[in-house]
Design a protein around this motif. Structure first.
Motif, PDB file in Angstrom:
ATOM      1  N   UNK A  70      23.707 100.475 -50.751  1.00  0.00           N
ATOM      2  CA  UNK A  70      22.511  99.685 -51.014  1.00  0.00           C
ATOM      3  C   UNK A  70      22.904  98.457 -51.816  1.00  0.00           C
ATOM      4  N   UNK A  71      22.088  97.424 -51.678  1.00  0.00           N
ATOM      5  CA  UNK A  71      22.357  96.209 -52.438  1.00  0.00           C
ATOM      6  C   UNK A  71      22.072  96.466 -53.915  1.00  0.00           C
ATOM      7  N   UNK A  72      22.820  95.810 -54.815  1.00  0.00           N
ATOM      8  CA  UNK A  72      22.609  96.028 -56.256  1.00  0.00           C
ATOM      9  C   UNK A  72      21.171  95.790 -56.695  1.00  0.00           C
ATOM     10  N   UNK A  73      20.501  94.781 -56.097  1.00  0.00           N
ATOM     11  CA  UNK A  73      19.115  94.508 -56.479  1.00  0.00           C
ATOM     12  C   UNK A  73      18.221  95.688 -56.111  1.00  0.00           C
ATOM     13  N   UNK A  74      18.450  96.268 -54.919  1.00  0.00           N
ATOM     14  CA  UNK A  74      17.644  97.410 -54.490  1.00  0.00           C
ATOM     15  C   UNK A  74      17.899  98.614 -55.386  1.00  0.00           C
ATOM     16  N   UNK A  75      19.164  98.816 -55.777  1.00  0.00           N
ATOM     17  CA  UNK A  75      19.486  99.943 -56.665  1.00  0.00           C
ATOM     18  C   UNK A  75      18.807  99.763 -58.018  1.00  0.00           C
ATOM     19  N   UNK A  76      18.924  98.558 -58.585  1.00  0.00           N
ATOM     20  CA  UNK A  76      18.311  98.293 -59.894  1.00  0.00           C
ATOM     21  C   UNK A  76      16.801  98.452 -59.830  1.00  0.00           C
ATOM     22  N   UNK A  77      16.189  97.977 -58.742  1.00  0.00           N
ATOM     23  CA  UNK A  77      14.738  98.090 -58.607  1.00  0.00           C
ATOM     24  C   UNK A  77      14.311  99.547 -58.453  1.00  0.00           C
ATOM     25  N   UNK A  78      15.033 100.295 -57.616  1.00  0.00           N
ATOM     26  CA  UNK A  78      14.673 101.700 -57.406  1.00  0.00           C
ATOM     27  C   UNK A  78      14.795 102.516 -58.673  1.00  0.00           C
ATOM     28  N   UNK A  79      15.924 102.362 -59.374  1.00  0.00           N
ATOM     29  CA  UNK A  79      16.131 103.112 -60.614  1.00  0.00           C
ATOM     30  C   UNK A  79      15.170 102.628 -61.692  1.00  0.00           C
ATOM     31  N   UNK A  80      14.965 101.306 -61.789  1.00  0.00           N
ATOM     32  CA  UNK A  80      14.104 100.752 -62.837  1.00  0.00           C
ATOM     33  C   UNK A  80      12.650 101.181 -62.683  1.00  0.00           C
ATOM     34  N   UNK A  81      12.121 101.104 -61.453  1.00  0.00           N
ATOM     35  CA  UNK A  81      10.723 101.498 -61.230  1.00  0.00           C
ATOM     36  C   UNK A  81      10.538 102.982 -61.520  1.00  0.00           C
ATOM     37  N   UNK A  82      11.477 103.804 -61.079  1.00  0.00           N
ATOM     38  CA  UNK A  82      11.375 105.242 -61.339  1.00  0.00           C
ATOM     39  C   UNK A  82      11.468 105.523 -62.828  1.00  0.00           C
ATOM     40  N   UNK A  83      12.376 104.826 -63.506  1.00  0.00           N
ATOM     41  CA  UNK A  83      12.509 105.019 -64.951  1.00  0.00           C
ATOM     42  C   UNK A  83      11.218 104.646 -65.675  1.00  0.00           C
ATOM     43  N   UNK A  84      10.592 103.540 -65.267  1.00  0.00           N
ATOM     44  CA  UNK A  84       9.334 103.126 -65.903  1.00  0.00           C
ATOM     45  C   UNK A  84       8.239 104.158 -65.659  1.00  0.00           C
ATOM     46  N   UNK A  85       8.158 104.679 -64.446  1.00  0.00           N
ATOM     47  CA  UNK A  85       7.121 105.677 -64.132  1.00  0.00           C
ATOM     48  C   UNK A  85       7.347 106.959 -64.938  1.00  0.00           C
ATOM     49  N   UNK A  86       8.597 107.425 -64.983  1.00  0.00           N
ATOM     50  CA  UNK A  86       8.887 108.660 -65.716  1.00  0.00           C
ATOM     51  C   UNK A  86       8.656 108.459 -67.210  1.00  0.00           C
ATOM     52  N   UNK A  87       9.067 107.307 -67.751  1.00  0.00           N
ATOM     53  CA  UNK A  87       8.863 107.038 -69.177  1.00  0.00           C
ATOM     54  C   UNK A  87       7.377 106.940 -69.502  1.00  0.00           C
ATOM     55  N   UNK A  88       6.594 106.315 -68.626  1.00  0.00           N
ATOM     56  CA  UNK A  88       5.144 106.227 -68.858  1.00  0.00           C
ATOM     57  C   UNK A  88       4.509 107.609 -68.807  1.00  0.00           C
ATOM     58  N   UNK A 124      12.545 104.212 -75.426  1.00  0.00           N
ATOM     59  CA  UNK A 124      13.575 105.241 -75.488  1.00  0.00           C
ATOM     60  C   UNK A 124      13.689 105.971 -74.149  1.00  0.00           C
ATOM     61  N   UNK A 125      12.540 106.198 -73.501  1.00  0.00           N
ATOM     62  CA  UNK A 125      12.562 106.859 -72.196  1.00  0.00           C
ATOM     63  C   UNK A 125      13.303 106.047 -71.159  1.00  0.00           C
ATOM     64  N   UNK A 126      13.102 104.717 -71.176  1.00  0.00           N
ATOM     65  CA  UNK A 126      13.838 103.861 -70.236  1.00  0.00           C
ATOM     66  C   UNK A 126      15.342 103.951 -70.459  1.00  0.00           C
ATOM     67  N   UNK A 127      15.742 103.924 -71.742  1.00  0.00           N
ATOM     68  CA  UNK A 127      17.173 103.975 -72.056  1.00  0.00           C
ATOM     69  C   UNK A 127      17.773 105.312 -71.639  1.00  0.00           C
TER      70      UNK A 127
END
Length: 366
Positions: A70-88, A124-127
């Motif tokens: 996968x492209x780095x942008x897609x990886x960062x977006x996928x992991x970042x969005x999931x991290x934000x949802x889980x942290x919220x 902290x959840x994001x980190x």
């Protein structure tokens, strides 16, 4: 993260790490003004809840967004969005847990969660989710590399096995043809010698049929095979062929690839002794010097013949060098030269007395 939960030791270490993170989170809350008791009661269950939530979800997210595919942008977006949802979601559970504790023990529990605390929990959840994703990517890459290494070893063993079969196919036909001709000639002239040669021939092929490319043999067993070969050839050459072996007792138990010395002796008989009018000798010397096994195979050659005649086409020597390089790499060496009317082959390889982990099953078991 499933590999962590597959072993109780790994699970214990994982939970211990999150215990430290939970205590650190509780200490941050206590320093901000909340009491130690309320901070620990609030932080520890949430830490372990996030440990499982982040561990499992990060593993599957990393599988869905593999590195290199996968492209780095897609990886960062996928992991970042999931991290934000889980942290919220974690912050929401923290607020609910805080309200539940306040309702269950209104007199003893001091509410901890507030706007700044929940914001800090979200960061902290994001980190922590990012760290979980990084660990999972490392685990996945390690598993991929191990799988590739297993495949490489399987291909290496397949190539060695094919090499051994090809070596047998090259040695057996002409050797068998010459031996059967000699037996046929001896049947009427010397029946006892014909029977003895038949027994030697059967024993030689019995030993070769039991060889496998992924199983090393001791030097003593390889010499046993060589002696059977020489005994058969001595029926053909008579007193013209002499053989001698001087082996250091410490070298006898060292391991070799199967059929390593026999082609060298065969070359010595065919291209050396076979070209002589007078008797000639094939000699093997082996000595162990520390961690190195040194083997020397030499035979008399026609002093008036060319070096090329003494060594034939050189394919057997190249094959020996390639087989040793495939197993021992740069730690093994093969050199050959014509010196003072003798053709000399010198081998140096690690003095190994226990089987090397060459099969894929053995590799995965280590």
């Amino acid at each position: 993260m499933h590999r962590i939960f597959a072993s109780w030791r790994a699970t214990a270490l994982y939970l211990l790490a999150w215990l430290m993170l939970g205590l650190l989170f509780a200490a941050m809350l206590a320093v901000s003004g909340a009491g130690w008791g309320a901070s620990v009661v609030f932080a520890m269950p949430l830490a372990y809840l996030y440990a499982y939530a982040a561990g499992f979800s990060a593993y599957y997210v990393c599988r869905a967004y593999p590195l290199g595919r996968r492209r780095p942008v897609a990886i960062a977006a996928g992991v970042g969005v999931t991290a934000a949802c889980v942290a919220a979601l974690w912050c929401g559970m923290g607020a609910a847990w805080n309200s539940l504790l306040a309702a269950l023990a209104p007199d003893s529990y001091v509410p901890v969660a507030s706007g700044p605390v929940l914001a800090a929990m979200f960061g902290l959840g994001l980190i922590l989710y990012g760290l979980a994703a990084a660990v999972n990517y490392l685990s996945i890459e390690s598993e991929r590399v191990r799988h590739l290494e297993t495949q490489r070893l399987q291909m290496k063993l397949t190539a060695q096995d094919a090499e051994l079969h090809m070596l047998r196919a090259r040695v057996d036909p002409h050797f068998l043809f010459n031996s059967l001709n000699s037996i046929s000639a001896l049947t009427s002239l010397d029946p006892a010698a014909a029977r003895a040669m038949t027994v030697q021939l059967a024993e030689f092929f019995r030993l070769t049929l039991g060889l496998r490319a992924d199983h090393m043999v001791t030097l003593e067993r390889e010499l046993q095979l060589v002696r059977h070969f020489v005994a058969i050839e001595q029926v053909r050459f008579g007193d013209r062929l002499r053989f001698d072996a001087a082996v250091d007792p410490a070298a006898g138990n060292c391991l070799l690839p199967p059929l390593l010395l026999q082609p060298l002796v065969e070359n010595g008989v065919k291209h050396g002794i076979g070209q002589l009018v007078d008797p000639g000798q094939v000699r093997i010397e082996a000595v162990r010097t520390g961690s190195i096994l040194r083997i020397r195979v030499e035979n008399d050659v026609d002093p008036d013949g060319s070096a090329g005649a003494a060594r034939g086409t050189g394919l057997g020597l190249v094959n020996v060098r390639q087989r040793l390089a495939a197993i021992h790499g740069h730690e093994a060496s093969v050199h050959w030269a014509r010196r003072d009317g003798r053709f000399v082959v010198e081998l140096a390889l690690p003095a190994v007395t226990t089987a090397l982990p060459q099969t894929a099953t053995e590799l995965e078991g280590t």
